[in-house]
Enzyme design. Structure first.
Site, PDB file in Angstrom:
ATOM      1  CB  ALA A 149      -8.752   1.773 -16.239  1.00  0.00           C
ATOM      2  CE  LYS A 150     -13.554  -4.948 -16.299  1.00  0.00           C
ATOM      3  NZ  LYS A 150     -14.925  -4.421 -16.150  1.00  0.00           N
ATOM      4  N   GLY A 151      -8.548  -4.176 -15.552  1.00  0.00           N
ATOM      5  CA  GLY A 151      -7.379  -4.999 -15.310  1.00  0.00           C
ATOM      6  C   GLY A 151      -7.786  -6.440 -15.120  1.00  0.00           C
TER       7      GLY A 151
END
Ligand code: GLU
Length: 411
Positions: A101-103
Site C-alpha cells: 500500500a502507499k499513501g
C-alpha cells in the site's frame, strides 16, 4: 510517462518471463482499493486550507497491506498508485508477510509549522482510520514524514480503536518504536551494495561512490559505506552538491547537516557540483537516494558508473533502464535495494504484537539475514534466466504474490 505506467512496464517484462496469463496480470496490476480524501485544516494564521490525501491499497494476498506515507507537493493518485504496487513486490521479494500500500498528502512540509503538520496528520487519520489497522493496512514513514508523524498517527488511531501500537511503524523508539528503524533503509542499501560488490569480485576498500540525496536514506547509506572503507566522493541534496576526488569526510558532512537544518549546503573542503553533474560522475557506484525519475533516456547515456543502486523508489525511468542495460550497467532495483526499511518495519510490528522488545543488535542481524537471503535468490534467478536484476526481482515478487493469490482462492 506517468509513474504507474512505468511500474507496469517493469511488471510486464517480468510477467512475460513468467508466462503469466492475462487475467492474472490484470488481477495483480490493479489496486484493490484507492481512497482520496479532503483534509480541511485551520492554519496558524487562522486561515482555512484544504489538502488532498490518498491511500492506495494495492494487494493483500500475502498479508496486511504495508507502505509509507509521503508528504510532498507533487504527490498525486498516479504516483501513490505506482508506489503502492512497488510495495507489493518489495514485501514479497524480502518475504515479509505483507501486501502493498502507499499513501500521501500533497503538501510542502517545509512551509508548515510543527502544529500545522500535526493537525494535517490527525485530520488525515480521521478520514482513513476505518481502512487502516494492524491487521489490514499499516502506514510507515516515507519522503516528508518521520517518527513524529508516525507517533501522531498511532495516537489518533487509538482514539477511535483503542490501544494498537502495531497500526503504524517507524514510531519513535521511546513511543513503541524499534531501535534501528530510522537507519534501516540506508543501512540496507549499504549492506546490499557490499553484497553486489562481492558478487562482482570487487573490494569495498577504495570503491568510489556518489550518493544523490542526503536525507534519511542517503546519510545512513553514506555512513555505512564510509565505515566499510568505501570512498564517498560526492553527495547532494535538493539544493547543493559536493565532490572531493579523495573522498568526503562523511562524519564531518553528517555533523554539518545536523547543525544546518538537515542541509549539506555550505559544506567546506569540497568542490560544488550540480545534481546533473553528480549523476554523470566517473565513479564505481552511483546511488540515487532522493526522488523518483531522476535517470531518464536523456541523461542515461552520460552515466559512467558501472553499478547503480536504487536507494530511492523508481529513480530510473524504464527507457533509461534499457539504455543502462545495453551499456552493461548493473542496476540493483529499488524493490530489493531499499527494502531494509520495510523489513525493520516488520520487526517493529512483530515487537508491538508480542510486547517483547528487540535489541539493536538483533534488529541489525535479522536485517542483514533477510536482505542477504533475498539478494541471493534474486542474483541466482537473474543468472539462471539471463535477465536483469530488476526483472529477476519482479519475477520473484510477482511469482510469490500470484501463488498466494491462487492458493487463497478468489471467491
Ligand atoms: N516508505 C518505505 C518504502 O518505500 C518504508 C515502508 C514501510 O516501512 O512500510 O519502502
Amino acid at each position: 510517462m506517468r509513474p504507474f505506467e512505468a511500474v507496469q512496464m517493469y511488471f510486464h517484462r517480468a510477467a512475460d518471463e513468467l508466462e503469466l496469463a492475462d487475467n492474472v496480470r490484470t488481477l495483480l496490476i490493479r489496486a484493490r482499493r484507492e481512497v482520496q480524501v479532503q483534509i480541511p485544516v485551520e492554519m496558524d494564521s487562522g486561515e482555512l486550507h484544504s489538502f488532498i490525501g490518498y491511500r492506495v491499497q494495492h494487494n493483500r494476498a500475502r498479508g496486511p497491506m504495508k507502505g509509507g506515507l509521503r508528504y510532498h507537493p507533487e504527490v498525486d493518485l498516479d504516483e501513490v498508485r505506482s508506489l503502492a504496487s512497488l510495495m507489493t513486490w518489495k514485501t514479497a521479494v524480502v518475504d515479509v508477510p505483507y501486501g502493498g500500500a502507499k499513501g500521501g498528502v500533497a503538501v510542502a512540509v517545509h512551509k508548515l509549522s510543527q502544529r500545522e503538520l500535526e493537525r494535517i496528520t490527525r485530520k488525515f487519520v480521521d478520514e482513513i482510520h476505518d481502512i487502516i489497522g494492524p491487521d489490514t493496512d499499516i502506514p510507515a514513514p516515507d519522503m516528508g514524514t518521520d517518527h513524529r508523524v508516525m507517533a501522531w498517527i498511532m495516537n489518533q488511531y487509538n482514539k477511535y480503536h483503542g490501544f494498537n501500537p502495531g497500526v503504524v511503524t517507524g514510531k519513535p523508539v521511546e513511543y513503541y518504536g524499534i531501535p534501528g528503524r530510522e537507519e534501516a533503509t540506508g543501512r540496507g542499501v549499504g549492506i546490499l551494495t557490499l553484497k553486489l560488490l562481492g558478487r562482482l569480485g570487487r573490494k569495498p576498500a577504495g570503491t568510489r561512490v556518489a550518493i544523490q540525496g542526503f536525507g534519511n536514506v542517503g546519510t545512513h547509506t553514506a555512513k555505512y559505506l564510509h565505515e566499510a572503507d568505501c570512498k564517498i566522493v560526492a553527495v547532494s541534496d535538493a539544493k547543493c552538491g559536493y565532490y572531493r576526488a579523495d573522498g568526503l569526510d562523511i562524519p564531518k558532512a553528517l555533523r554539518h547537516t545536523l547543525e544546518h537544518d538537515r542541509s549539506i549546503c555550505g559544506y567546506q573542503d569540497a568542490d560544488q557540483i550540480t545534481n546533473a553533474e553528480l549523476l554523470a560522475l566517473d565513479v564505481d557506484v552511483l546511488i540515487p537516494a532522493a526522488i523518483g525519475g531522476v535517470i531518464t533516456a536523456e541523461n542515461a547515456p552520460r552515466v559512467k558508473a558501472p553499478i547503480i543502486v536504487e536507494g530511492a523508489n523508481a529513480p530510473v525511468h524504464p527507457d533509461a533502464d534499457d539504455i543502462l542495460d545495453k551499456a552493461g550497467i548493473i542496476v540493483l532495483p529499488d524493490i530489493l535495494a531499499n527494502a531494509g526499511g520495510v523489513t525493520v518495519s516488520y520487526f517493529e510490528w512483530a515487537q508491538n504484537r508480542q510486547f517483547y522488545n528487540w535489541s539493536l543488535n538483533r534488529v541489525r542481524q535479522e536485517l542483514e539475514k533477510t536482505l542477504t537471503n533475498a539478494f541471493e535468490v534474486v542474483w541466482e534467478m537473474s543468472k539462471e534466466r539471463d535477465v536483469s536484476l530488476r526483472t529477476a526481482a519482479f519475477m520473484l515478487g510477482i511469482d510469490r504474490v500470484a501463488r498466494a493469490a491462487t492458493l487463497g482462492g478468489i471467491s
